[in-house]
Design a protein around this motif. Sequence first.
Motif, PDB file in Angstrom:
ATOM      1  N   ASP A  54       1.408  -8.688   2.259  1.00 12.60           N
ATOM      2  CA  ASP A  54       0.173  -8.036   1.804  1.00 12.60           C
ATOM      3  C   ASP A  54      -0.727  -9.097   1.201  1.00 12.60           C
ATOM      4  N   GLY A 105       0.813  -1.213   0.000  1.00 17.07           N
ATOM      5  CA  GLY A 105       0.000   0.000   0.000  1.00 17.07           C
ATOM      6  C   GLY A 105       0.845   1.260   0.000  1.00 17.07           C
ATOM      7  N   ALA A 106       0.166   2.397  -0.049  1.00 16.89           N
ATOM      8  CA  ALA A 106       0.879   3.676  -0.133  1.00 16.89           C
ATOM      9  C   ALA A 106       1.726   3.903   1.114  1.00 16.89           C
ATOM     10  N   ILE A 107       1.126   3.776   2.287  1.00 11.44           N
ATOM     11  CA  ILE A 107       1.872   4.079   3.513  1.00 11.44           C
ATOM     12  C   ILE A 107       2.859   2.948   3.827  1.00 11.44           C
ATOM     13  N   CYS A 135      -0.276 -12.420   2.688  1.00  8.14           N
ATOM     14  CA  CYS A 135      -0.732 -12.394   4.075  1.00  8.14           C
ATOM     15  C   CYS A 135      -2.082 -11.702   4.166  1.00  8.14           C
ATOM     16  N   ASP A 136      -3.015 -12.350   4.854  1.00  5.86           N
ATOM     17  CA  ASP A 136      -4.266 -11.681   5.211  1.00  5.86           C
ATOM     18  C   ASP A 136      -4.187 -11.398   6.707  1.00  5.86           C
ATOM     19  N   VAL A 137      -4.092 -10.127   7.057  1.00  6.75           N
ATOM     20  CA  VAL A 137      -3.896  -9.798   8.475  1.00  6.75           C
ATOM     21  C   VAL A 137      -5.119 -10.109   9.329  1.00  6.75           C
ATOM     22  N   TYR A 188     -14.257   3.092  12.493  1.00  9.04           N
ATOM     23  CA  TYR A 188     -12.843   3.276  12.113  1.00  9.04           C
ATOM     24  C   TYR A 188     -12.107   4.059  13.206  1.00  9.04           C
ATOM     25  N   ALA A 239       0.735  -1.709   8.543  1.00  3.98           N
ATOM     26  CA  ALA A 239       0.157  -0.664   7.685  1.00  3.98           C
ATOM     27  C   ALA A 239      -0.905  -1.234   6.742  1.00  3.98           C
ATOM     28  N   ALA A 240      -1.496  -2.372   7.117  1.00  6.73           N
ATOM     29  CA  ALA A 240      -2.562  -2.928   6.255  1.00  6.73           C
ATOM     30  C   ALA A 240      -3.880  -2.249   6.607  1.00  6.73           C
ATOM     31  N   GLY A 241      -4.763  -2.200   5.645  1.00  9.96           N
ATOM     32  CA  GLY A 241      -6.098  -1.651   5.905  1.00  9.96           C
ATOM     33  C   GLY A 241      -6.452  -0.579   4.911  1.00  9.96           C
ATOM     34  N   THR A 243      -3.566   3.920  -2.276  1.00  8.36           N
ATOM     35  CA  THR A 243      -3.657   3.311  -3.604  1.00  8.36           C
ATOM     36  C   THR A 243      -4.915   3.801  -4.329  1.00  8.36           C
ATOM     37  N   LYS A 300      -8.966   2.823  15.494  1.00 13.45           N
ATOM     38  CA  LYS A 300      -7.665   3.511  15.525  1.00 13.45           C
ATOM     39  C   LYS A 300      -7.342   4.025  16.929  1.00 13.45           C
ATOM     40  N   ALA A 356      -3.768  11.501   3.513  1.00 12.88           N
ATOM     41  CA  ALA A 356      -2.564  11.217   2.725  1.00 12.88           C
ATOM     42  C   ALA A 356      -2.907  10.347   1.531  1.00 12.88           C
TER      43      ALA A 356
HETATM   44  N1  LIG Z   1      -4.127   7.375   3.459  1.00  9.88           N
HETATM   45  C1  LIG Z   1      -4.645   8.065   4.476  1.00  9.88           C
HETATM   46  O1  LIG Z   1      -5.155   9.199   4.333  1.00  9.88           O
HETATM   47  C2  LIG Z   1      -4.606   7.464   5.855  1.00  9.88           C
HETATM   48  C3  LIG Z   1      -4.826   8.329   6.938  1.00  9.88           C
HETATM   49  C4  LIG Z   1      -4.810   7.797   8.218  1.00  9.88           C
HETATM   50  C5  LIG Z   1      -4.569   6.455   8.414  1.00  9.88           C
HETATM   51  N2  LIG Z   1      -4.361   5.634   7.343  1.00  9.88           N
HETATM   52  C6  LIG Z   1      -4.115   4.209   7.620  1.00  9.88           C
HETATM   53  O2  LIG Z   1      -2.917   3.813   7.011  1.00  9.88           O
HETATM   54  C7  LIG Z   1      -2.961   2.413   6.725  1.00  9.88           C
HETATM   55  C8  LIG Z   1      -2.529   2.180   5.275  1.00  9.88           C
HETATM   56  O3  LIG Z   1      -3.430   2.868   4.440  1.00  9.88           O
HETATM   57  P1  LIG Z   1      -3.033   3.368   2.983  1.00  9.88           P
HETATM   58  O4  LIG Z   1      -3.505   4.759   2.857  1.00  9.88           O
HETATM   59  O5  LIG Z   1      -1.613   3.027   2.706  1.00  9.88           O
HETATM   60  O6  LIG Z   1      -3.998   2.444   2.117  1.00  9.88           O
HETATM   61  P2  LIG Z   1      -3.660   1.624   0.773  1.00  9.88           P
HETATM   62  O7  LIG Z   1      -4.973   1.178   0.251  1.00  9.88           O
HETATM   63  O8  LIG Z   1      -2.776   2.419  -0.101  1.00  9.88           O
HETATM   64  O9  LIG Z   1      -2.821   0.382   1.310  1.00  9.88           O
HETATM   65  C9  LIG Z   1      -3.356  -0.565   2.177  1.00  9.88           C
HETATM   66  C10 LIG Z   1      -2.690  -1.903   1.883  1.00  9.88           C
HETATM   67  O10 LIG Z   1      -3.200  -2.838   2.856  1.00  9.88           O
HETATM   68  C11 LIG Z   1      -3.496  -4.048   2.165  1.00  9.88           C
HETATM   69  N3  LIG Z   1      -4.542  -4.761   2.917  1.00  9.88           N
HETATM   70  C12 LIG Z   1      -5.814  -4.363   3.136  1.00  9.88           C
HETATM   71  N4  LIG Z   1      -6.453  -5.287   3.869  1.00  9.88           N
HETATM   72  C13 LIG Z   1      -5.552  -6.280   4.111  1.00  9.88           C
HETATM   73  C14 LIG Z   1      -5.617  -7.523   4.791  1.00  9.88           C
HETATM   74  N5  LIG Z   1      -6.743  -7.935   5.387  1.00  9.88           N
HETATM   75  N6  LIG Z   1      -4.511  -8.291   4.860  1.00  9.88           N
HETATM   76  C15 LIG Z   1      -3.358  -7.888   4.255  1.00  9.88           C
HETATM   77  N7  LIG Z   1      -3.242  -6.738   3.557  1.00  9.88           N
HETATM   78  C16 LIG Z   1      -4.336  -5.948   3.500  1.00  9.88           C
HETATM   79  C17 LIG Z   1      -3.952  -3.635   0.778  1.00  9.88           C
HETATM   80  O11 LIG Z   1      -3.825  -4.716  -0.140  1.00  9.88           O
HETATM   81  C18 LIG Z   1      -3.030  -2.458   0.500  1.00  9.88           C
HETATM   82  O12 LIG Z   1      -1.846  -2.880  -0.154  1.00  9.88           O
HETATM   83  C19 LIG Z   1      -4.386   1.965   7.034  1.00  9.88           C
HETATM   84  O13 LIG Z   1      -4.433   1.379   8.313  1.00  9.88           O
HETATM   85  C20 LIG Z   1      -5.151   3.272   7.045  1.00  9.88           C
HETATM   86  O14 LIG Z   1      -6.293   3.191   7.865  1.00  9.88           O
HETATM   87  C21 LIG Z   1      -4.368   6.112   6.066  1.00  9.88           C
END
Ligand SMILES: NC(=O)c1ccc[n+]([C@@H]2O[C@H](COP(=O)([O-])OP(=O)(O)OC[C@H]3O[C@@H](n4cnc5c(N)ncnc54)[C@H](O)[C@@H]3O)[C@@H](O)[C@H]2O)c1
Length: 266
Positions: A38, A17-19, A62-64, A165, A90-92, A201, A169, A198
């Motif tokens: 992931d 994912g992005a983060i 991996c499925d978390v 959510y 950082a999944a979700g 994907t 968190k 932020a």
């Molecule tokens: N982007 C934002 O604005 C933001 C802000 C605050 C918090 N977050 C948190 O940051 C974390 C990452 O978010 P992101 O923005 O990178 O999202 P993203 O969609 O870019 O990446 C999330 C990644 O998690 C993977 N994923 C989802 N469910 C999964 C599972 N059950 N098992 C394994 N992998 C799984 C996805 O395949 C993806 O690659 C999340 O927890 C999100 O809540 C994001």
Amino acid sequence: MRLSASRPIGLITGGGGAIGSGIAAALVRDGWSVVLADRDLVAAKAAAERIGRAHVAAILACDVCDEASVRSVVEQTTSTFGRIDGLATAAGGGKAVGPRTLFWETGRQDWTLNLETHLVSVMTTCQAVLPQMLKQKSGVILNVASGAGLRGGPPMSRQRFAEVYALAKAGVIAFTQSIALEFAPLGVRANCIAPGRAESTRRTADGLLAVGHEEEAREPGSSRLSPLGRFGRSDDLGNAAAFLMSDRSTWITGTCMDVSGGIRLH
Ligand SMILES: NC(=O)c1ccc[n+]([C@@H]2O[C@H](COP(=O)([O-])OP(=O)(O)OC[C@H]3O[C@@H](n4cnc5c(N)ncnc54)[C@H](O)[C@@H]3O)[C@@H](O)[C@H]2O)c1
């Protein structure tokens, strides 16, 4: 898997994912080797290409939300490398739990998916990794929380319907504080970052800016643009996480670092 004996080993869930990939990239710049876990292997492989394959030690499915899957990833990592120096969860994200909807129109099934994805998975992953870190008498955990966990979801329009959510968190932050206290004497540090809006994907930082302007036109004040004039990039979150996982922060544990470009000031 490749062996990279001299570099610390970091396991990153949601590494595609992005983060997650931002954290992995920052760790690699800091001299780590990373294991990307992931459920989306295509995304994880693309992330590995962006980071540079040399220091991506492994890409694991991996499925978390599945305890056996998490344990298997931890077992594969420890059996290959003999250690896990850092864990970043950082999944979700929004894509994993579907569109937000009115709280009173949701039910236990939606709540369970959200809590499993954003809270229970963090507990499961930390629980799976901790025995190895305790054996090593060292390790750093970095959990990705959210601003929603610090101050709730509403009232800004883009954050409405975020009750469950936000609860998940907030739980991540409290859980991280608790493991930080419990395991500090045993050599393990644990911290969170709370990202502001932020890139993910689903949308680039520039894409977010366009949406932010539309929101602002509809409801002034609702887009919550950072005073720095942009939304977060994966590197912004990655660098903050890598700092908290590094030897530059050895006297920091149990903290939740707000990484929001000044959207929230405490
Ligand atoms: N982007 C934002 O604005 C933001 C802000 C605050 C918090 N977050 C948190 O940051 C974390 C990452 O978010 P992101 O923005 O990178 O999202 P993203 O969609 O870019 O990446 C999330 C990644 O998690 C993977 N994923 C989802 N469910 C999964 C599972 N059950 N098992 C394994 N992998 C799984 C996805 O395949 C993806 O690659 C999340 O927890 C999100 O809540 C994001």
